[in-house]
Motif scaffolding. Structure first.
Motif, mmCIF file in Angstrom:
data_model
loop_
_atom_site.group_PDB
_atom_site.id
_atom_site.type_symbol
_atom_site.label_atom_id
_atom_site.label_comp_id
_atom_site.label_asym_id
_atom_site.label_seq_id
_atom_site.Cartn_x
_atom_site.Cartn_y
_atom_site.Cartn_z
ATOM 1 N N GLN A 67 1.747 1.939 -1.121
ATOM 2 C CA GLN A 67 2.462 1.046 -0.248
ATOM 3 C C GLN A 67 1.735 1.027 1.370
ATOM 4 N N SER A 68 0.230 1.215 1.439
ATOM 5 C CA SER A 68 -0.358 1.035 2.549
ATOM 6 C C SER A 68 -0.380 -0.299 3.267
ATOM 7 N N GLU A 69 -0.708 -0.421 4.525
ATOM 8 C CA GLU A 69 -0.647 -1.627 5.144
ATOM 9 C C GLU A 69 -2.009 -2.620 4.582
ATOM 10 N N ASN A 70 -3.154 -1.959 4.141
ATOM 11 C CA ASN A 70 -4.282 -2.258 3.685
ATOM 12 C C ASN A 70 -3.983 -2.972 2.165
ATOM 13 N N ASN A 71 -3.267 -2.369 1.380
ATOM 14 C CA ASN A 71 -2.678 -2.863 0.053
ATOM 15 C C ASN A 71 -1.660 -4.012 0.319
ATOM 16 N N HIS A 72 -0.854 -3.985 1.153
ATOM 17 C CA HIS A 72 -0.087 -5.082 1.349
ATOM 18 C C HIS A 72 -0.919 -6.633 1.729
ATOM 19 N N SER A 73 -2.047 -6.339 2.299
ATOM 20 C CA SER A 73 -2.888 -7.511 2.611
ATOM 21 C C SER A 73 -3.547 -7.837 1.233
ATOM 22 N N ALA A 74 -3.726 -6.942 0.397
ATOM 23 C CA ALA A 74 -4.494 -7.224 -0.848
ATOM 24 C C ALA A 74 -3.511 -7.915 -1.767
ATOM 25 N N MET A 75 -2.377 -7.517 -1.779
ATOM 26 C CA MET A 75 -1.386 -8.396 -2.310
ATOM 27 C C MET A 75 -1.322 -9.727 -2.337
ATOM 28 N N LYS A 76 -1.186 -10.063 -0.773
ATOM 29 C CA LYS A 76 -1.226 -11.482 -0.438
ATOM 30 C C LYS A 76 -2.639 -12.191 -0.945
ATOM 31 N N LYS A 77 -3.654 -11.472 -0.930
ATOM 32 C CA LYS A 77 -4.819 -12.007 -1.361
ATOM 33 C C LYS A 77 -4.729 -12.455 -2.926
ATOM 34 N N ILE A 78 -4.067 -11.334 -3.600
ATOM 35 C CA ILE A 78 -3.914 -11.934 -5.112
ATOM 36 C C ILE A 78 -3.040 -12.960 -5.215
ATOM 37 N N LEU A 79 -1.941 -13.281 -4.725
ATOM 38 C CA LEU A 79 -1.097 -14.415 -4.710
ATOM 39 C C LEU A 79 -1.794 -15.307 -4.544
ATOM 40 N N LYS A 80 -2.673 -15.427 -3.387
ATOM 41 C CA LYS A 80 -3.313 -16.561 -3.219
ATOM 42 C C LYS A 80 -4.417 -17.119 -3.958
ATOM 43 N N PHE A 132 -4.450 -17.164 -6.951
ATOM 44 C CA PHE A 132 -3.760 -18.013 -8.028
ATOM 45 C C PHE A 132 -4.155 -19.747 -7.793
ATOM 46 N N ASP A 133 -3.929 -19.883 -6.528
ATOM 47 C CA ASP A 133 -4.139 -21.392 -6.043
ATOM 48 C C ASP A 133 -5.662 -21.718 -5.772
ATOM 49 N N LYS A 134 -6.194 -20.586 -4.741
ATOM 50 C CA LYS A 134 -7.409 -20.835 -4.213
ATOM 51 C C LYS A 134 -8.780 -20.448 -5.163
ATOM 52 N N GLY A 135 -8.535 -19.737 -6.179
ATOM 53 C CA GLY A 135 -9.666 -19.366 -6.983
ATOM 54 C C GLY A 135 -9.962 -17.806 -6.778
ATOM 55 N N ASN A 136 -11.462 -17.524 -6.966
ATOM 56 C CA ASN A 136 -11.776 -16.110 -6.651
ATOM 57 C C ASN A 136 -11.070 -15.301 -5.459
ATOM 58 N N CYS A 137 -10.850 -14.186 -5.778
ATOM 59 C CA CYS A 137 -11.015 -13.345 -4.530
ATOM 60 C C CYS A 137 -11.450 -11.662 -4.495
ATOM 61 N N GLU A 138 -11.739 -10.763 -3.513
ATOM 62 C CA GLU A 138 -12.173 -9.793 -3.553
ATOM 63 C C GLU A 138 -11.498 -8.963 -2.373
ATOM 64 N N PHE A 139 -11.021 -7.790 -2.888
ATOM 65 C CA PHE A 139 -10.431 -7.028 -1.907
ATOM 66 C C PHE A 139 -10.537 -5.306 -2.290
ATOM 67 N N GLU A 140 -10.382 -4.584 -1.517
ATOM 68 C CA GLU A 140 -10.099 -3.001 -1.741
ATOM 69 C C GLU A 140 -8.429 -2.663 -1.532
ATOM 70 N N ILE A 141 -8.184 -1.772 -2.599
ATOM 71 C CA ILE A 141 -6.882 -1.386 -2.621
ATOM 72 C C ILE A 141 -6.929 0.374 -3.091
ATOM 73 N N GLU A 142 -5.873 0.941 -2.783
ATOM 74 C CA GLU A 142 -5.742 2.241 -3.020
ATOM 75 C C GLU A 142 -4.833 2.383 -4.259
ATOM 76 N N ASN A 143 -5.355 2.830 -5.342
ATOM 77 C CA ASN A 143 -4.401 3.115 -6.640
ATOM 78 C C ASN A 143 -4.055 4.626 -6.711
ATOM 79 N N LYS A 144 -2.716 4.666 -6.913
ATOM 80 C CA LYS A 144 -2.033 5.787 -7.170
ATOM 81 C C LYS A 144 -2.017 6.306 -8.662
ATOM 82 N N CYS A 145 -2.680 7.261 -8.997
ATOM 83 C CA CYS A 145 -2.575 7.723 -10.405
ATOM 84 C C CYS A 145 -1.205 8.404 -10.659
ATOM 85 N N MET A 146 -1.192 8.802 -12.047
ATOM 86 C CA MET A 146 -0.220 9.399 -12.419
ATOM 87 C C MET A 146 0.087 10.708 -11.873
ATOM 88 N N ASP A 147 -0.950 11.522 -11.621
ATOM 89 C CA ASP A 147 -0.810 12.776 -11.176
ATOM 90 C C ASP A 147 -0.646 12.973 -9.480
#
Length: 860
Positions: free
Chosen positions: A185-198, A200-215
């Motif tokens: 839930q970093s600030e950078n990931n909040h920005s990425a989530m907004k890009k993902i939602l956009k 669907f309407d605007k086409g391709n998008c690229e971003f960097e995000i931090e993935n939290k693994c199970m461990d």
């Protein structure tokens, strides 16, 4: 306007749908034709991508493929190259993606060629019925990229095995999760989530995000998303790559860039860049070195900063560096400061491109302090060498080939050489070790140099001197290492212990002898702990007590005493502990109950690191019996002494009186008679009577001296006493025309009893008697530390060696024909000097004729 619509259409193509479509083709040819028409849609600039596929000599090509500047990837089937896929990026300067990365394109193309290889194998393998059931998921599971599909609520509706491994969740778990559940839930990931939602309407998008693994570990992902329709629902196809390492590398790169920027601008070394010999750049540190400001340096001819006598040498060095390339050689030169003084600097040069021009990068280091340090180190080195030369141990250094590179003075001496030059450069093992030790010792040295083993910290080994003598040395070795830890030699210090070993052997032999004495001496010897048991006993004690050694070592000294005397042992032990020594008498009971009287001398000692008492016991049983006999004898002796005193009184009163009367009547006769014959007889009577009186007086004096026990000493000038005695003998000296000579006039103060006059009188009387007429007699006073030595020197006929031994005994006279005397004079000398705690004797006159009588007395 139409072009923009075309791009928009291209970016909404479903790449998953393309993969599914590939696997549904009935032939390889159809599958490849579909692929060549759709490869462009896997790239962000699809409208600028053209493709060519080659498989088994069959070529499939898009209409706008160009032959230059293409990227290619091999199609490998079962590990064998079957063909290739190539793409070109047309009109690259007008691409909308400003971050175009050809390496990323290459990776994507490799992925496509992998998909193609799998599709070709499946198309060849599957029958029409199975082919219909195959899906693109099989292919996606073989990819290293992380692939997942999101619905409009960002729920995960599909994913490949790589994504499952990355997150640590199974596909069933992921299908019930939202994207927010696995991304931090970093600030950078909040920005990425907004890009993902956009997207669907605007086409391709690229971003960097931090993935939290199970461990709980976080992984940075680079995600590319494309919208597509799935069962009439809008979905997002996402391809992610793990860029954690790249992010770390970028971070390190930024740190490195900052570090090197700091080094250049603020480093300790001065840095200048020259173009055609003119300074174009200079860092801040050059100010400290040269004293000039940066503005003063830039645009200045560098040669003006160097000593003119070094210009040609500097230019030759630059030419050589340019011709041979940058090397390790450094250039030392005198650098001009702003105050007009030169300082020594060290320059390193490299050729670089600077603002599109060939330039010379110079790194300048002030070496003033280093030169001073080198001078100091040289002085310290010389001083150290002097220390090493005066060291009492051998100190030597060998290189890794066992060649001697240093040896100190002590080592030179022990090896038997006059100077070090005879030793330096020689092989230590073959030139200075005994032949029997050479190979085994050198093999061990090689292992040490190869870092296979470490040398023992201390060891003993023999060396061979120039004269062939073997000396035993106690060594301490330390390997020498360079900055990389490679062993380059050995420094050794050694102590010559040859004589020590001999001494140890002698001590061992001595200890053996002492042990023999300990066990065979007639006295009883034992060692015991204070208030404790025996530690060691000798054989004589075992013989006396009748116990074995094992029995004795379990006993206490008190066990050998009578019950009523046991307390005495503690009393004597306390005395030993307080006074370190004690002598006492006590009785031991042996094993069969016999009583043995002992005199014990006990002393406190250190025995093997602890305090102990050493006792030497002497059997005095017989002495006790003798003492009883002695008491009886003493009583008898006392009676004998009483008789002796009575005899002395008889001599003094009853014998001297009639002798004196005879002397008086004889003198009267000699004055009144005229008959020659009668006169001669009277003179004989007088002479013999005088001799009798002299003998009686001398005997009386000797008897008195022998029984005197308390003699009082006075402070007297013995030279004055001797001269006073000599005045009595003046008539005798004149009669024989003898000359009496004293040594230098001096005060000779001594602690003596007035009876010392008898010593001087007897010595001078003898000298007069035994010296010929007209001879000289010398009296000499000499200092000997705390004593005076008085010598009476005559020039008579001398005394034989046999007579010298007995001369001071009673009634012994040397064979002196015609010389009168009682034989008691020197016995009186002996007794008086003994009472004065002095010494006496006689020796030949060094002049070769006569004798020297001497005595000593204590100074005052």
């Amino acid at each position: 306007m139409g072009e923009k619509n075309h791009k928009s259409q291209v970016r909404t193509v479903d790449t998953k749908h393309i993969v599914d479509h590939l696997f549904k083709q009935k032939s390889v040819e159809d599958m490849l034709q579909v692929l060549v028409n759709n490869v462009a849609y896997f790239f962000p600039e699809a409208e600028n991508i053209s493709t060519r596929i080659v498989l088994n000599d069959q070529v499939y090509i898009s209409s706008d493929f160009q032959e230059n500047h293409f990227i290619s990837s091999d199609i490998l089937i079962n590990g064998v190259k079957e063909g290739s896929i190539a793409i070109t990026v047309n009109d690259i300067d007008n691409c909308s993606n400003s971050d175009l990365n050809l390496s990323e394109y290459k990776k994507t193309l490799n992925t496509i060629s992998g998909i193609a290889a799998v599709a070709i194998e499946k198309v060849k393998e599957l029958n029409p019925s199975k082919r219909e059931t195959a899906t693109s998921c099989y292919c996606c599971n073989l990819l290293d990229d992380y692939i997942f599909v999101l619905d409009k609520s960002c729920n995960i509706i599909d994913s490949n095995s790589s994504f499952e491994k990355c997150t640590g969740y199974s596909s069933s778990q992921l299908s019930k999760m939202n994207m927010k559940d696995i991304f931090s839930q970093s600030e950078n990931n909040h920005s990425a989530m907004k890009k993902i939602l956009k997207a669907f309407d605007k086409g391709n998008c690229e971003f960097e995000i931090e993935n939290k693994c199970m461990d709980g570990e976080y992984v940075t992902l680079s995600v590319k998303c494309k919208p597509f329709k799935h069962k009439d629902n809008a979905c997002l196809f996402c391809v992610a790559k793990d860029i954690s390492k790249r992010k770390i590398a970028e971070c390190e790169l930024k740190k490195s860039e900052k570090k090197y920027s700091t080094l250049v601008k603020k480093g300790n070394d001065g840095i200048v860049i020259l173009v055609d010999g003119v300074i174009k750049f200079a860092n801040n540190s050059i100010i400290d070195i040269a004293g000039y400001g940066l503005t003063e340096l830039e645009g200045k001819d560098f040669l003006r900063l160097l000593n003119p006598i070094d210009h040609d040498r500097y230019l030759d060095w630059i030419k050589t560096s340019y011709r041979n390339g940058p090397g390790e050689d450094l250039f030392n030169v005198n650098f001009l400061k702003d105050n007009g003084y030169y300082i020594p600097v060290e320059i390193c040069a490299s050729f670089i491109d600077y603002e599109d021009k060939e330039a010379l990068l110079l790194i300048i280091r002030d070496i003033s302090e280093r030169i001073e340090s080198e001078k100091f180190l040289q002085m310290e080195r010389d001083r150290l060498l002097n220390y090493l030369d005066v060291a009492g141990s051998i100190i030597g250094i060998v290189d890794n080939n066992a060649k001697i590179i240093f040896v100190n003075k002590k080592g030179t001496q022990i090896l038997g050489y006059k100077n070090k030059e005879e030793i330096i450069g020689k092989d230590w093992f073959y030139d200075f070790l005994p032949e029997r030790l050479q190979n085994i010792t050198k093999d061990m040295f090689k292992k040490v140099m190869n870092n296979e083993v470490d040398p023992p910290p201390y060891f003993e080994n023999y060396i061979r001197t120039k004269q062939g003598e073997e000396r035993l040395i106690f060594w301490h070795d330390v390997p020498l290492e360079d900055e990389n830890g490679r062993r380059t030699g050995m420094i050794s210090s050694g102590e010559d212990i040859t004589e020590n070993r001999k001494m140890e052997a002698m001590l061992m032999e001595s200890e053996k002898n002492l042990k023999t004495i300990f066990d065979h001496v007639n006295d009883q010897i034992y060692i015991y702990r204070p208030y404790g048991n025996f530690i060691d006993v000798n054989q004589e004690l075992l013989n006396s007590t009748g116990y074995t050694k094992e029995e004795m070592l379990g006993m206490n000294p008190k066990d050998l005493l009578l019950p009523e005397e046991k307390y005495l042992k503690d009393i004597y032990t306390e005395r030993v502990l307080e006074e370190n020594n004690c002598i006492f008498e006590i009785a031991h009971i042996n094993k069969i109950g016999e009583l043995v009287q002992l005199e014990i001398n006990a002393r406190l000692i250190d025995y093997k690191g602890e305090k102990a008492i050493l006792s030497v016991a002497r059997n005095i049983t017989e002495r006790k019996k003798a003492e009883e006999s002695l008491k009886i004898y003493a009583c008898e002796l006392k009676k004998s002494n009483e008789h002796k005193e009575l005899f002395t009184d008889i001599i003094r009163h009853d014998l001297l009186t009639p002798a004196s009367v005879v002397k008086g009547y004889t003198e009267e006769l000699l004055h009144n008679i005229k008959d020659e014959q009668v006169i001669w007889l009277a003179e004989k009577i007088r002479d013999n009577n005088d001799r009798l009186i002299d003998l009686l007086e001398t005997a009386t004096k000797l008897a008195k001296l022998e029984k005197e026990e308390d003699i009082v000493f006075e402070r007297m000038d013995i030279q004055a006493v001797f001269k006073n005695v000599a005045s009595v003998f003046k008539d005798q000296l004149d009669m024989k025309e003898q000359e009496l000579l004293f040594s230098e006039e001096r005060h000779c103060l001594a602690l003596v009893n007035p009876v010392i006059e008898e010593v001087f009188s007897n010595l001078l009387s003898n000298a007069i008697k035994y010296s010929p007429p007209k001879s000289k007699i010398e009296i000499i006073f000499e200092e000997e530390q705390d004593r005076w030595r008085i010598c009476v020197i005559d020039y008579g006929i001398g005394i034989t060696n046999n007579d010298k031994k007995l001369l001071f005994n009673r009634f012994h006279r040397a064979d002196k024909a015609g010389i009168k005397g009682s034989g008691l004079g020197l016995a009186i000398v002996k007794r008086v000097i003994e009472l004065h705690d002095g010494e006496y004797g006689v020796k030949d006159n060094p002049s070769g004729k006569g004798s020297v009588f001497w005595v000593t007395v204590k100074k005052e």
